[in-house]
Design a protein around this motif. Structure first.
Motif, PDB file in Angstrom:
ATOM      1  N   ASN A  93     -23.187 -11.395  58.228  1.00 36.79           N
ATOM      2  CA  ASN A  93     -21.766 -11.675  58.048  1.00 36.79           C
ATOM      3  C   ASN A  93     -20.944 -11.493  59.321  1.00 36.79           C
ATOM      4  O   ASN A  93     -19.710 -11.489  59.256  1.00 36.79           O
ATOM      5  CB  ASN A  93     -21.201 -10.773  56.955  1.00 36.79           C
ATOM      6  N   TYR A  94     -21.630 -11.347  60.450  1.00 34.06           N
ATOM      7  CA  TYR A  94     -20.924 -11.088  61.693  1.00 34.06           C
ATOM      8  C   TYR A  94     -21.107 -12.231  62.692  1.00 34.06           C
ATOM      9  O   TYR A  94     -22.189 -12.809  62.811  1.00 34.06           O
ATOM     10  CB  TYR A  94     -21.446  -9.804  62.357  1.00 34.06           C
ATOM     11  N   ALA A  95     -20.034 -12.533  63.398  1.00 37.12           N
ATOM     12  CA  ALA A  95     -20.171 -13.348  64.598  1.00 37.12           C
ATOM     13  C   ALA A  95     -20.666 -12.445  65.714  1.00 37.12           C
ATOM     14  O   ALA A  95     -20.300 -11.263  65.784  1.00 37.12           O
ATOM     15  CB  ALA A  95     -18.832 -13.956  64.979  1.00 37.12           C
ATOM     16  N   ILE A  96     -21.507 -12.982  66.566  1.00 38.48           N
ATOM     17  CA  ILE A  96     -22.058 -12.211  67.681  1.00 38.48           C
ATOM     18  C   ILE A  96     -21.704 -12.885  68.989  1.00 38.48           C
ATOM     19  O   ILE A  96     -21.877 -14.097  69.142  1.00 38.48           O
ATOM     20  CB  ILE A  96     -23.591 -12.083  67.575  1.00 38.48           C
ATOM     21  N   GLY A  97     -21.217 -12.084  69.895  1.00 39.00           N
ATOM     22  CA  GLY A  97     -20.905 -12.587  71.227  1.00 39.00           C
ATOM     23  C   GLY A  97     -21.777 -11.926  72.274  1.00 39.00           C
ATOM     24  O   GLY A  97     -22.184 -10.772  72.113  1.00 39.00           O
ATOM     25  N   TRP A  98     -22.082 -12.660  73.314  1.00 40.31           N
ATOM     26  CA  TRP A  98     -22.738 -12.105  74.498  1.00 40.31           C
ATOM     27  C   TRP A  98     -21.718 -12.087  75.629  1.00 40.31           C
ATOM     28  O   TRP A  98     -21.026 -13.086  75.866  1.00 40.31           O
ATOM     29  CB  TRP A  98     -23.943 -12.941  74.913  1.00 40.31           C
ATOM     30  N   PHE A  99     -21.662 -10.977  76.313  1.00 40.21           N
ATOM     31  CA  PHE A  99     -20.761 -10.793  77.441  1.00 40.21           C
ATOM     32  C   PHE A  99     -21.579 -10.259  78.614  1.00 40.21           C
ATOM     33  O   PHE A  99     -22.681  -9.749  78.435  1.00 40.21           O
ATOM     34  CB  PHE A  99     -19.652  -9.792  77.088  1.00 40.21           C
ATOM     35  N   ARG A 100     -21.023 -10.361  79.805  1.00 38.59           N
ATOM     36  CA  ARG A 100     -21.705  -9.805  80.972  1.00 38.59           C
ATOM     37  C   ARG A 100     -20.690  -9.253  81.953  1.00 38.59           C
ATOM     38  O   ARG A 100     -19.555  -9.716  82.008  1.00 38.59           O
ATOM     39  CB  ARG A 100     -22.587 -10.854  81.653  1.00 38.59           C
TER      40      ARG A 100
ATOM     41  N   CYS B  56     -21.070 -17.213  72.206  1.00 35.82           N
ATOM     42  CA  CYS B  56     -20.947 -16.585  70.892  1.00 35.82           C
ATOM     43  C   CYS B  56     -21.503 -17.529  69.843  1.00 35.82           C
ATOM     44  O   CYS B  56     -21.613 -18.744  70.064  1.00 35.82           O
ATOM     45  CB  CYS B  56     -19.519 -16.183  70.565  1.00 35.82           C
ATOM     46  N   ILE B  57     -21.853 -16.950  68.707  1.00 39.73           N
ATOM     47  CA  ILE B  57     -22.377 -17.717  67.583  1.00 39.73           C
ATOM     48  C   ILE B  57     -21.764 -17.152  66.312  1.00 39.73           C
ATOM     49  O   ILE B  57     -21.695 -15.933  66.122  1.00 39.73           O
ATOM     50  CB  ILE B  57     -23.920 -17.660  67.547  1.00 39.73           C
ATOM     51  N   SER B  58     -21.292 -18.027  65.461  1.00 39.84           N
ATOM     52  CA  SER B  58     -20.672 -17.578  64.219  1.00 39.84           C
ATOM     53  C   SER B  58     -21.745 -17.108  63.243  1.00 39.84           C
ATOM     54  O   SER B  58     -22.933 -17.357  63.442  1.00 39.84           O
ATOM     55  CB  SER B  58     -19.860 -18.709  63.596  1.00 39.84           C
ATOM     56  N   SER B  59     -21.322 -16.436  62.199  1.00 38.68           N
ATOM     57  CA  SER B  59     -22.284 -15.917  61.227  1.00 38.68           C
ATOM     58  C   SER B  59     -23.036 -17.037  60.535  1.00 38.68           C
ATOM     59  O   SER B  59     -24.204 -16.887  60.178  1.00 38.68           O
ATOM     60  CB  SER B  59     -21.575 -15.030  60.201  1.00 38.68           C
ATOM     61  N   SER B  60     -22.402 -18.164  60.365  1.00 36.22           N
ATOM     62  CA  SER B  60     -23.035 -19.294  59.686  1.00 36.22           C
ATOM     63  C   SER B  60     -23.850 -20.159  60.640  1.00 36.22           C
ATOM     64  O   SER B  60     -24.496 -21.100  60.219  1.00 36.22           O
ATOM     65  CB  SER B  60     -21.963 -20.167  59.036  1.00 36.22           C
ATOM     66  N   ARG B  61     -23.810 -19.842  61.935  1.00 37.57           N
ATOM     67  CA  ARG B  61     -24.465 -20.614  62.993  1.00 37.57           C
ATOM     68  C   ARG B  61     -23.856 -21.981  63.172  1.00 37.57           C
ATOM     69  O   ARG B  61     -24.366 -22.807  63.918  1.00 37.57           O
ATOM     70  CB  ARG B  61     -25.975 -20.748  62.736  1.00 37.57           C
ATOM     71  N   GLY B  62     -22.730 -22.215  62.501  1.00 30.44           N
ATOM     72  CA  GLY B  62     -22.119 -23.518  62.619  1.00 30.44           C
ATOM     73  C   GLY B  62     -21.259 -23.671  63.865  1.00 30.44           C
ATOM     74  O   GLY B  62     -20.935 -24.782  64.260  1.00 30.44           O
ATOM     75  N   VAL B  63     -20.899 -22.562  64.470  1.00 27.70           N
ATOM     76  CA  VAL B  63     -20.027 -22.592  65.640  1.00 27.70           C
ATOM     77  C   VAL B  63     -20.698 -21.845  66.779  1.00 27.70           C
ATOM     78  O   VAL B  63     -21.147 -20.707  66.602  1.00 27.70           O
ATOM     79  CB  VAL B  63     -18.662 -21.949  65.330  1.00 27.70           C
ATOM     80  N   ILE B  64     -20.772 -22.492  67.918  1.00 22.11           N
ATOM     81  CA  ILE B  64     -21.356 -21.893  69.119  1.00 22.11           C
ATOM     82  C   ILE B  64     -20.490 -22.262  70.312  1.00 22.11           C
ATOM     83  O   ILE B  64     -20.038 -23.407  70.420  1.00 22.11           O
ATOM     84  CB  ILE B  64     -22.803 -22.375  69.343  1.00 22.11           C
TER      85      ILE B  64
ATOM     86  N   ILE C 179     -27.916 -19.739  72.716  1.00 24.25           N
ATOM     87  CA  ILE C 179     -27.764 -18.621  71.789  1.00 24.25           C
ATOM     88  C   ILE C 179     -28.315 -19.039  70.433  1.00 24.25           C
ATOM     89  O   ILE C 179     -28.187 -20.203  70.022  1.00 24.25           O
ATOM     90  CB  ILE C 179     -26.287 -18.187  71.685  1.00 24.25           C
ATOM     91  N   SER C 180     -28.950 -18.105  69.762  1.00 19.45           N
ATOM     92  CA  SER C 180     -29.488 -18.392  68.434  1.00 19.45           C
ATOM     93  C   SER C 180     -29.549 -17.097  67.644  1.00 19.45           C
ATOM     94  O   SER C 180     -29.426 -16.006  68.211  1.00 19.45           O
ATOM     95  CB  SER C 180     -30.888 -19.029  68.530  1.00 19.45           C
ATOM     96  N   ARG C 181     -29.740 -17.233  66.366  1.00 21.69           N
ATOM     97  CA  ARG C 181     -29.848 -16.032  65.543  1.00 21.69           C
ATOM     98  C   ARG C 181     -30.929 -16.215  64.502  1.00 21.69           C
ATOM     99  O   ARG C 181     -31.141 -17.325  64.001  1.00 21.69           O
ATOM    100  CB  ARG C 181     -28.509 -15.660  64.900  1.00 21.69           C
ATOM    101  N   ASP C 182     -31.607 -15.132  64.208  1.00 26.85           N
ATOM    102  CA  ASP C 182     -32.619 -15.097  63.163  1.00 26.85           C
ATOM    103  C   ASP C 182     -32.190 -14.009  62.194  1.00 26.85           C
ATOM    104  O   ASP C 182     -32.462 -12.823  62.424  1.00 26.85           O
ATOM    105  CB  ASP C 182     -33.993 -14.807  63.769  1.00 26.85           C
TER     106      ASP C 182
END
Length: 128
Positions: free
Chosen positions: A31-38, A50-58, A70-73
Protein backbone atom coordinates in the motif's frame (compact mmCIF):
# COMPACT_ATOMS: atom_id res chain seq x y z
CA UNK A 1 6.40 2.98 11.06
CA UNK A 2 7.81 1.16 8.08
CA UNK A 3 11.36 -0.10 8.41
CA UNK A 4 13.28 -0.19 5.16
CA UNK A 5 16.65 -1.73 4.41
CA UNK A 6 18.61 -1.01 1.24
CA UNK A 7 21.20 -3.37 -0.18
CA UNK A 8 23.08 -4.02 -3.39
CA UNK A 9 25.41 -1.07 -3.44
CA UNK A 10 29.10 -1.33 -4.13
CA UNK A 11 31.98 -0.33 -6.36
CA UNK A 12 31.48 -0.68 -10.10
CA UNK A 13 33.34 0.53 -13.16
CA UNK A 14 31.79 3.07 -15.52
CA UNK A 15 29.36 1.35 -17.84
CA UNK A 16 28.64 -1.36 -15.30
CA UNK A 17 25.41 -2.32 -13.58
CA UNK A 18 24.06 -2.73 -10.08
CA UNK A 19 20.69 -3.69 -8.71
CA UNK A 20 19.62 -2.06 -5.49
CA UNK A 21 16.99 -3.64 -3.28
CA UNK A 22 14.71 -2.01 -0.76
CA UNK A 23 13.17 -4.52 1.61
CA UNK A 24 10.61 -3.89 4.30
CA UNK A 25 10.55 -5.66 7.61
CA UNK A 26 7.40 -6.47 9.56
CA UNK A 27 5.27 -4.41 7.17
CA UNK A 28 3.90 -5.02 3.72
CA UNK A 29 4.83 -2.53 1.04
CA UNK A 30 1.71 -3.24 -1.01
CA UNK A 31 0.00 0.00 0.00
CA UNK A 32 3.01 2.28 -0.18
CA UNK A 33 4.61 4.30 -2.92
CA UNK A 34 8.37 3.85 -2.87
CA UNK A 35 10.90 6.42 -3.89
CA UNK A 36 14.62 6.13 -4.51
CA UNK A 37 16.78 9.11 -3.64
CA UNK A 38 20.52 9.72 -3.69
CA UNK A 39 22.96 12.07 -2.09
CA UNK A 40 26.39 12.68 -3.54
CA UNK A 41 29.20 14.19 -1.44
CA UNK A 42 28.69 17.90 -1.01
CA UNK A 43 25.31 17.86 -2.74
CA UNK A 44 21.71 17.85 -1.67
CA UNK A 45 19.70 14.67 -1.72
CA UNK A 46 17.75 14.31 -4.95
CA UNK A 47 14.92 12.14 -6.16
CA UNK A 48 15.93 9.41 -8.58
CA UNK A 49 12.76 7.45 -9.20
CA UNK A 50 9.49 6.41 -7.65
CA UNK A 51 6.85 3.76 -8.17
CA UNK A 52 3.28 3.87 -6.96
CA UNK A 53 1.78 1.07 -4.91
CA UNK A 54 -0.23 -0.12 -7.89
CA UNK A 55 2.85 0.05 -10.17
CA UNK A 56 0.77 2.14 -12.49
CA UNK A 57 2.84 5.27 -12.00
CA UNK A 58 6.60 5.52 -12.37
CA UNK A 59 8.86 8.55 -12.54
CA UNK A 60 12.56 9.02 -13.20
CA UNK A 61 14.82 11.99 -12.91
CA UNK A 62 15.99 13.00 -16.40
CA UNK A 63 19.61 12.02 -15.78
CA UNK A 64 18.65 8.37 -15.24
CA UNK A 65 16.03 7.85 -17.93
CA UNK A 66 16.88 4.95 -20.19
CA UNK A 67 19.48 3.65 -17.75
CA UNK A 68 17.60 2.97 -14.50
CA UNK A 69 14.53 0.83 -14.02
CA UNK A 70 12.40 0.72 -10.89
CA UNK A 71 10.22 -2.28 -10.14
CA UNK A 72 8.51 -3.93 -7.25
CA UNK A 73 7.80 -7.49 -6.22
CA UNK A 74 5.06 -7.34 -3.64
CA UNK A 75 5.30 -11.06 -3.03
CA UNK A 76 8.88 -10.50 -1.85
CA UNK A 77 8.01 -7.20 -0.17
CA UNK A 78 10.85 -5.59 -2.08
CA UNK A 79 11.38 -2.73 -4.51
CA UNK A 80 14.32 -2.76 -6.90
CA UNK A 81 16.34 -0.18 -8.76
CA UNK A 82 18.19 -1.68 -11.69
CA UNK A 83 20.99 0.66 -12.69
CA UNK A 84 22.73 0.14 -16.01
CA UNK A 85 25.35 2.13 -17.91
CA UNK A 86 26.51 3.66 -14.67
CA UNK A 87 28.49 6.87 -14.75
CA UNK A 88 30.86 8.43 -12.20
CA UNK A 89 28.23 11.08 -11.53
CA UNK A 90 25.90 8.36 -10.26
CA UNK A 91 28.19 7.95 -7.26
CA UNK A 92 26.15 8.62 -4.14
CA UNK A 93 24.46 7.11 -1.15
CA UNK A 94 21.14 5.72 -2.34
CA UNK A 95 18.10 5.72 -0.09
CA UNK A 96 14.66 4.25 -0.46
CA UNK A 97 11.65 5.79 1.21
CA UNK A 98 8.01 4.88 1.68
CA UNK A 99 5.04 7.16 1.40
CA UNK A 100 1.35 7.12 0.63
CA UNK A 101 0.10 6.34 -2.87
CA UNK A 102 -0.04 10.06 -3.61
CA UNK A 103 3.70 10.47 -2.94
CA UNK A 104 4.59 9.16 -6.39
CA UNK A 105 2.37 11.43 -8.42
CA UNK A 106 2.45 14.70 -10.27
CA UNK A 107 5.25 17.12 -10.90
CA UNK A 108 6.41 17.01 -7.25
CA UNK A 109 7.02 13.25 -7.11
CA UNK A 110 10.64 13.91 -6.07
CA UNK A 111 9.82 15.99 -2.98
CA UNK A 112 11.29 14.31 0.07
CA UNK A 113 8.57 15.56 2.40
CA UNK A 114 6.13 13.24 0.66
CA UNK A 115 7.90 10.20 2.09
CA UNK A 116 7.67 9.46 5.79
CA UNK A 117 9.89 6.41 6.27
CA UNK A 118 13.47 6.09 5.11
CA UNK A 119 16.13 3.43 4.96
CA UNK A 120 19.71 3.90 6.12
CA UNK A 121 21.16 4.09 2.61
CA UNK A 122 23.60 2.07 0.53
CA UNK A 123 26.76 3.42 -1.06
CA UNK A 124 27.19 3.26 -4.84
CA UNK A 125 30.59 4.18 -6.21
CA UNK A 126 31.25 4.31 -9.93
CA UNK A 127 34.94 4.54 -10.63
CA UNK A 128 37.65 2.98 -12.74
Amino acid sequence: QVQLVESGGGLVQPGGSLRLSCAASRFTLDNYAIGWFRQAPGKEREGVSCISSSRGVIYYVDSTKGRFTISRDNAKNTVYLQMNSLKPEDTAVYYCAAGPESACSGSNWFRQYRYSDWGQGTQVTVSS
